[in-house]
Design an enzyme around this catalytic site. Structure first.
Site, short mmCIF file in Angstrom:
data_model
loop_
_atom_site.label_atom_id
_atom_site.label_comp_id
_atom_site.label_asym_id
_atom_site.label_seq_id
_atom_site.Cartn_x
_atom_site.Cartn_y
_atom_site.Cartn_z
N CYS A 123 39.59 23.96 58.44
CA CYS A 123 38.75 23.65 57.29
C CYS A 123 38.18 24.95 56.74
O CYS A 123 37.52 25.70 57.45
CB CYS A 123 37.61 22.74 57.76
SG CYS A 123 36.37 22.54 56.48
N GLU A 158 49.88 33.47 55.08
CA GLU A 158 50.26 32.37 54.18
C GLU A 158 49.21 31.26 54.10
O GLU A 158 49.43 30.13 54.53
CB GLU A 158 51.61 31.79 54.60
CG GLU A 158 52.75 32.77 54.42
CD GLU A 158 54.13 32.15 54.65
OE1 GLU A 158 54.21 31.04 55.21
OE2 GLU A 158 55.13 32.77 54.24
N CYS A 163 41.71 20.44 52.96
CA CYS A 163 40.94 19.66 53.93
C CYS A 163 40.06 18.68 53.17
O CYS A 163 39.51 19.02 52.12
CB CYS A 163 40.09 20.61 54.77
SG CYS A 163 38.98 19.77 55.90
N CYS A 165 37.45 16.86 54.69
CA CYS A 165 36.31 16.47 55.53
C CYS A 165 35.04 16.34 54.68
O CYS A 165 35.02 16.70 53.50
CB CYS A 165 36.11 17.49 56.64
SG CYS A 165 35.32 19.02 56.09
N GLU A 315 57.82 39.51 54.02
CA GLU A 315 58.71 38.79 54.95
C GLU A 315 59.99 38.42 54.22
O GLU A 315 59.98 38.09 53.03
CB GLU A 315 58.08 37.47 55.41
CG GLU A 315 56.94 37.58 56.38
CD GLU A 315 56.45 36.19 56.81
OE1 GLU A 315 57.24 35.23 56.78
OE2 GLU A 315 55.26 36.09 57.14
C1 GLA Z 1 56.64 32.04 57.04
C2 GLA Z 1 55.60 32.53 58.04
C3 GLA Z 1 56.18 33.18 59.26
C4 GLA Z 1 57.40 32.45 59.73
C5 GLA Z 1 58.40 32.37 58.60
C6 GLA Z 1 59.70 31.70 59.01
O1 GLA Z 1 56.91 32.88 56.03
O2 GLA Z 1 54.67 33.39 57.45
O3 GLA Z 1 55.18 33.18 60.27
O4 GLA Z 1 57.06 31.17 60.15
O5 GLA Z 1 57.84 31.61 57.57
O6 GLA Z 1 60.62 31.71 57.96
ZN ZN Z 2 36.90 20.57 55.45
#
Ligand code: GLA
Ligand code: ZN
Length: 686
Positions: A123, A158, A163, A165, A315
């Site tokens: 939350c 990410e 939430c 609540c 990523e």
């Molecule tokens: C996301 C997350 C990572 C991982 C990748 C897998 O981007 O940030 O921790 O789980 O996906 O593709």
């Molecule tokens: Zn909450």
């Protein structure tokens, strides 16, 4: 305008290359930890992200901190010329916290509180969660903000989700009180008299839920805005703590494909933007990846446009993911091509998830630089090392910018509202795909494009495209009108100018605040079944000599000219002959309106080749590119770097223009044309 930006960190003024690294998973395997450093150097990695999801290893019991492993790891990095984005661990909580303070657990829209587990499920309103995060962040910052290996803060991971609540409900009501002042204003903004949904006390307002209210569009829209702001506020709470210990360390948080957070607003609080990209390459039957390449490019351009400067590819996968419906390997060449695609659009890094495949749990089969086999003798490892080697030769491109003369509008408020509208095509309004249809033409033409919001500065651009701009405020409509009057070119489409900022329909005729700019009135709009096809027929005398017809489907509007001229008309049905594409001259500029969704991507390429030709927009290469090949450019003001990329699944020859080119990798000068194999890439200096 500034052409070259400083590197993300002055400690390491080169392209960054690395991966998410979780040594805490391997603390009982000292040999593996030792081997990792050797392998990182072999893979030409220089920047790792560390500490993501490491909370329980850092604070195994409330108030008890164990930093020895991280001390050691960062010192090893420093001794070996490897740098680190240090994460705050708030993406996943230790179990002790959930057990002791259940309020940190998220409540679903069904009003049921989650059990402990998973990640990204706290939350954002909970004062306890905020405190706990503040404590661990403070400890981390105190200890590492001046560590020589640390080049940036990676805030959480990410952010996303919502939430419901009681704490969040009451925060939502407070947010509404600030925004609207009175309940009367809320009721009007949400048109709550409909079905007697009028609120007579603040406490009656609840977040949307499938077993409660989902039909008040204004409520839905405000809830999305609230969730987005709450998440950003939480991120800011984290940022403020770590920044205090060393304001020199740049701060980022990795964004990914979610429509839950208005990233354009989040971007304002970050020093550098980070993006996580996971395209499903090789998913089409004929192997042509160009549509997906354009989709991926559009998001890179959006990341660059947030701050108009280089960003980080934080990523990507070195090989495959384990969460797509089918996990396909990258074909030879694709790792290099897709990694450098990010750089072409403004990334100053290529980073991966993940360094080493975990031994157990949910991501044990997700691609990694180091596989369970544990050594460097793999195809993936070689591919990664090769990209690292190539990045090492691109230092002169670090900080280079891209100047776009086109802005394509892709706005969160609009995205939320248009997808929530009931009618005219509930079986698929396809907002994102619509934006892509338009964007893709620029990608095919090799014209640098920014991806912007309606609130951005429009005067930077010569051409603005706003596909399906369903939600437009009077104020934004006026800014667009001014943009055109002052000489800009504006393009919009069907299903634009329908509602205002609280999702109330514009009265007096669509496209509401864009009507005068576009010089049309849209009297009726309809959705078409998948089996229905209409078409547009170009009127050659008025449309740059373009002729022919294109199929149209899904959405069609019946419009009247109010000063605009028709460039194309409908082919069939009872509105055959009525305008389908219009142009309106207003002040020093022009405004175009496409009244129906044209199917074929060739139409958009033709249309935009004509419009951009007429207003003289720069292409990365002054030549025709084969379909599926794009060229993108970064510059330091004196030198241009042109990335020619072949996503077409066939060998291609690309003609160069008259300027002088050097292949940056071979150092050889090139003239005339270049050949690109399947998944081929060339980086040319001009
Ligand atoms: C996301 C997350 C990572 C991982 C990748 C897998 O981007 O940030 O921790 O789980 O996906 O593709
Ligand atoms: Zn909450």
């Amino acid at each position: 305008m500034m052409k070259k930006y400083p590197p993300i960190s002055s400690k390491i003024p080169v392209m960054l290359h690395g991966a998410d690294y979780n040594p805490e998973q391997w603390s009982e395997y000292p040999d593996i930890l030792k081997e990792d450093v050797r392998l990182m150097k072999l893979a030409n990695c220089n920047a790792m992200s560390i500490g993501i999801f490491s909370w329980v290893k850092l604070e195994p019991e409330e108030g008890v901190f164990t930093f020895d492993w991280l001390d050691k790891q960062l010192d090893v990095f420093a001794a070996n010329g490897i740098y680190a984005f240090l994460a705050t661990p708030s993406g996943a909580r230790p179990a002790w916290m959930s057990a002791k303070y259940p309020e940190v657990l998220r409540v679903g829209s069904n009003r049921v509180r989650n059990l402990h587990g998973f990640r990204h499920n706290h939350c954002y309103s909970s004062p306890v969660y905020r405190d706990k995060v503040a404590i661990i962040n403070r400890e981390l910052a105190k200890r590492y903000a001046h560590h020589p290996a640390v080049i940036g803060w990676h805030i959480s991971n990410e952010f996303g989700g919502e939430c419901h609540c009681e704490l969040c409900q009451s925060a939502f009501r407070d947010w509404l009180k600030v925004k609207y002042g009175t309940l009367e204003a809320v009721n009007h903004a949400w048109w709550a008299t409909f079905w007697s949904h009028t609120y007579t006390a603040w406490e009656q307002i609840e977040s949307p839920s499938n077993h409660g209210e989902t039909q008040v569009h204004g409520l839905n829209l405000d809830w999305k805005r609230f969730v987005s702001e709450k998440t950003i506020d939480f991120c800011k709470h984290e940022i403020d703590i770590v920044r205090a210990y060393n304001p020199e360390i740049p701060i980022t948080t990795n964004m990914h494909m979610t429509d839950g957070i208005d990233y354009r607003k989040l971007a304002k609080h970050l020093d550098v933007i980070s993006w996580d990209a996971y395209p499903e390459w090789h998913y089409t039957e004929d192997g042509d990846d160009s549509r997906l390449a354009a989709w991926t490019a559009m998001h890179y351009d959006m990341m660059r446009s947030f701050q108009n400067k280089p960003f980080l590819l934080m990523e990507s996968t070195p090989s495959l993911t384990n969460w797509q419906s089918v996990s396909k390997l990258k074909r030879p060449g694709m790792h290099k091509l897709s990694s450098l695609q990010a750089v072409a659009h403004g990334a100053d890094s290529v980073q991966y998830f993940q360094w080493r495949k975990s031994r157990g749990s949910s991501e044990k089969f997700h691609g990694a630089i180091v596989d369970h086999s544990g050594h460097e003798h793999t195809r993936v490892f070689r591919d990664v090392a090769e990209v690292g080697e190539l990045l090492g030769r691109l230092t002169e491109i670090v900080g280079c910018s891209t100047t776009a003369e086109v802005g394509i509008v892709y706005d969160w408020d609009n995205r939320w509202a248009v997808k929530d509208a009931q009618g005219i095509r509930n079986s698929g309004i396809r907002y994102e795909e619509t934006v892509l249809q338009h964007y893709r033409a620029f990608w095919e033409l090799g014209i640098p494009t920014d991806v912007i919001g309606t609130e951005d500065d429009l005067s930077r651009y010569k051409l603005i495209i706003a596909p399906m701009l369903y939600l437009v405020s009077e104020a934004d409509g006026a800014r667009i009108q001014q943009f055109v009057e002052q000489g800009g070119t504006f393009v919009s489409t069907y299903w634009s100018g329908i509602v205002n900022e609280t999702d109330l329909c514009h009265l007096g005729g669509f496209p509401g605040p864009l009507r005068k700019t576009l010089g049309i009135w849209s009297e009726e709009a309809e959705g078409l079944h998948n089996r229905d096809t209409n078409g547009i027929v170009l009127r050659s005398e008025s449309a740059w000599g373009l002729t022919g017809q294109y199929d149209a489907h899904e959405i069609a509007e019946l419009i009247h000219l109010e000063g605009a001229e028709a460039l194309a008309e409908y082919r069939s049905d009872f509105y055959a002959g009525r305008p389908a594409l219009t142009r309106h001259a207003l002040g020093k500029g022009k405004a175009y309106y496409l009244a129906t969704r044209v199917k074929d991507s060739a139409f958009y390429t033709e249309l935009y080749a004509s419009i951009t030709g007429e207003i003289g927009l720069q292409r990365a290469l002054d030549s025709e590119l084969p379909q599926g090949v794009t060229a993108q450019v970064r510059t330091d003001g004196a030198n241009d770097y042109v990335f020619v990329q072949n996503f077409s699944c066939a060998e291609q020859t690309v003609r160069l223009d008259e300027r002088r080119y050097t292949d940056l990798v071979s150092g050889q000068s090139v003239e005339g044309s270049i050949g690109l194999p399947v998944n081929g890439l060339a980086i040319l200096k001009r």
